[in-house]
Write an enzyme that holds these catalytic residues in place. Structure first.
Site, PDB file in Angstrom:
ATOM      1  N   ASP A  19       3.918   0.633  -6.264  1.00  0.00           N
ATOM      2  CA  ASP A  19       3.325  -0.514  -6.940  1.00  0.00           C
ATOM      3  C   ASP A  19       2.226   0.023  -7.856  1.00  0.00           C
ATOM      4  O   ASP A  19       1.776   1.176  -7.708  1.00  0.00           O
ATOM      5  CB  ASP A  19       2.754  -1.472  -5.894  1.00  0.00           C
ATOM      6  CG  ASP A  19       2.115  -2.694  -6.524  1.00  0.00           C
ATOM      7  OD1 ASP A  19       2.704  -3.249  -7.462  1.00  0.00           O
ATOM      8  OD2 ASP A  19       1.010  -3.080  -6.085  1.00  0.00           O
TER       9      ASP A  19
ATOM     10  N   ASP B 238      -0.721  -2.269  -9.812  1.00  0.00           N
ATOM     11  CA  ASP B 238      -2.026  -2.919  -9.703  1.00  0.00           C
ATOM     12  C   ASP B 238      -2.437  -3.011  -8.240  1.00  0.00           C
ATOM     13  O   ASP B 238      -1.728  -3.592  -7.417  1.00  0.00           O
ATOM     14  CB  ASP B 238      -1.962  -4.315 -10.327  1.00  0.00           C
ATOM     15  CG  ASP B 238      -3.310  -4.809 -10.797  1.00  0.00           C
ATOM     16  OD1 ASP B 238      -4.297  -4.069 -10.662  1.00  0.00           O
ATOM     17  OD2 ASP B 238      -3.386  -5.941 -11.317  1.00  0.00           O
TER      18      ASP B 238
ATOM     19  N   LYS C 133       9.736  -7.909  -6.508  1.00  0.00           N
ATOM     20  CA  LYS C 133       9.573  -7.575  -5.093  1.00  0.00           C
ATOM     21  C   LYS C 133       9.224  -8.828  -4.309  1.00  0.00           C
ATOM     22  O   LYS C 133       8.444  -9.646  -4.804  1.00  0.00           O
ATOM     23  CB  LYS C 133       8.433  -6.550  -4.937  1.00  0.00           C
ATOM     24  CG  LYS C 133       8.695  -5.204  -5.574  1.00  0.00           C
ATOM     25  CD  LYS C 133       7.463  -4.312  -5.512  1.00  0.00           C
ATOM     26  CE  LYS C 133       6.354  -4.811  -6.415  1.00  0.00           C
ATOM     27  NZ  LYS C 133       5.207  -3.887  -6.495  1.00  0.00           N
TER      28      LYS C 133
END
Length: 306
Positions: free
Chosen positions: A27, A29, A220
């Site tokens: 991921d 952020d 996701k």
């Protein structure tokens, strides 16, 4: 099932974990950066992993940038990335419709990035940008004339979200043949301070309620993303590590796909959340990571000391 703190495992266990991984999905952020500020130590970790011949992919639910724009952001923050290593939901929304051989026009509640990714695959769109209310809501209902060629609605993060957009999208979605695509379910984003930072999922939920329909989520932790990643990059799930800061998206995706999982506490999930898991207050095995650590930079420190 239990979780282990990465910094407390033995050297042999860590080396065994490292040797069992060929691919890292991360991921962005909350793991690599917070908005436009790099998270200290994360670039060193990513660079070290790539030096060790681990294939690294940037997998983000963010839909406000295109893949080339994410490449530029990565470079500006000290990461080496190319377009094929970026998987973002603006791209996935377009990829979904391309896979369906979609030929009509898309009504978009979202950013310019979604529009650009649609254009890249030859799909027409409308709706991006401000849609100002003129008159009152009854005037809008009476005056709106739907475009006949709309075959899909895509909704993501939209700083111009408004009642006119909600009404128009709901009208289009009254036709059950119109695709309803949501970029991602995240209701909050990693905040740079103590203020709440609502995410795309808030807009999507509003439209789901208004239309009495459920969106097909492409981000996701949903199936389209996992199938795309595994098939596109020919991944062996057992030799893949998923890194993220969100139990309900990143870690859940990893668990569903059979990846190894590492949670970092530099974003959405807090120390108190992980303490609740360790103490047994949270029992859902699907969102218990294999490992956790304060921040991704901890991996670099472990690698440097081995």
């Amino acid at each position: 099932m239990s979780t282990k703190q990465l910094t407390s495992i033995s050297k042999d266990t860590f080396e065994s974990l490292l040797n069992s991984i060929d691919v890292v999905l991360s991921d962005c952020d909350g793991v690599l950066w917070k908005e436009n500020e790099v998270i200290k130590g994360s670039p060193d970790t990513v660079n070290k992993l790539t030096e060790l011949k681990k294939k690294f992919f940037y997998v983000t639910n963010n839909n406000t940038r295109t893949r080339p724009e994410f490449v530029e952001k990565c470079k500006g923050l000290g990461y080496k990335a190319d377009k094929d290593e970026i998987v973002c939901t603006s791209f996935l929304a377009a990829a979904y419709l391309k896979e369906k051989q979609f030929k009509k026009t898309v009504y978009v509640i979202g950013s310019n990035a979604i529009g650009k990714e649609l254009e890249d695959v030859g799909i027409k769109h409308c709706g991006i940008g401000p849609d100002i209310m003129e008159g009152d809501e009854l005037d809008l209902v009476k005056g709106f004339e739907p475009q006949p060629d709309i075959g899909a609605v895509i909704i993501g993060f939209d700083k111009y979200f408004s009642y006119p957009k909600l009404l128009k999208a709901t009208t289009y979605l009254a036709d059950p043949t119109v695709y309803f695509i949501g970029t991602n379910c995240d209701t909050d984003r990693p905040s740079p301070n103590t203020n709440k930072y609502p995410g795309s999922g808030c807009f999507i939920r509003a439209l789901e309620v208004a239309s009495n329909r459920s969106a097909i989520m492409v981000g996701k932790p949903e199936t389209f993303l996992s199938q795309y990643i595994i098939n596109k990059y020919n991944l062996n799930p057992e030799r893949t590590l998923m890194i993220g800061d969100n139990l309900k998206t990143d870690i859940l995706l990893g668990k569903r796909c059979g990846f190894k999982t590492l949670l970092v506490l530099s974003g959405v999930t807090t120390k108190s959340d992980i303490e609740s898991i360790i103490s047994g207050q949270k029992q859902d095995d699907l969102v218990i990571p294999d490992y956790y650590t304060d921040q991704l930079g901890d991996v670099f420190h472990i690698l440097s000391n081995n």
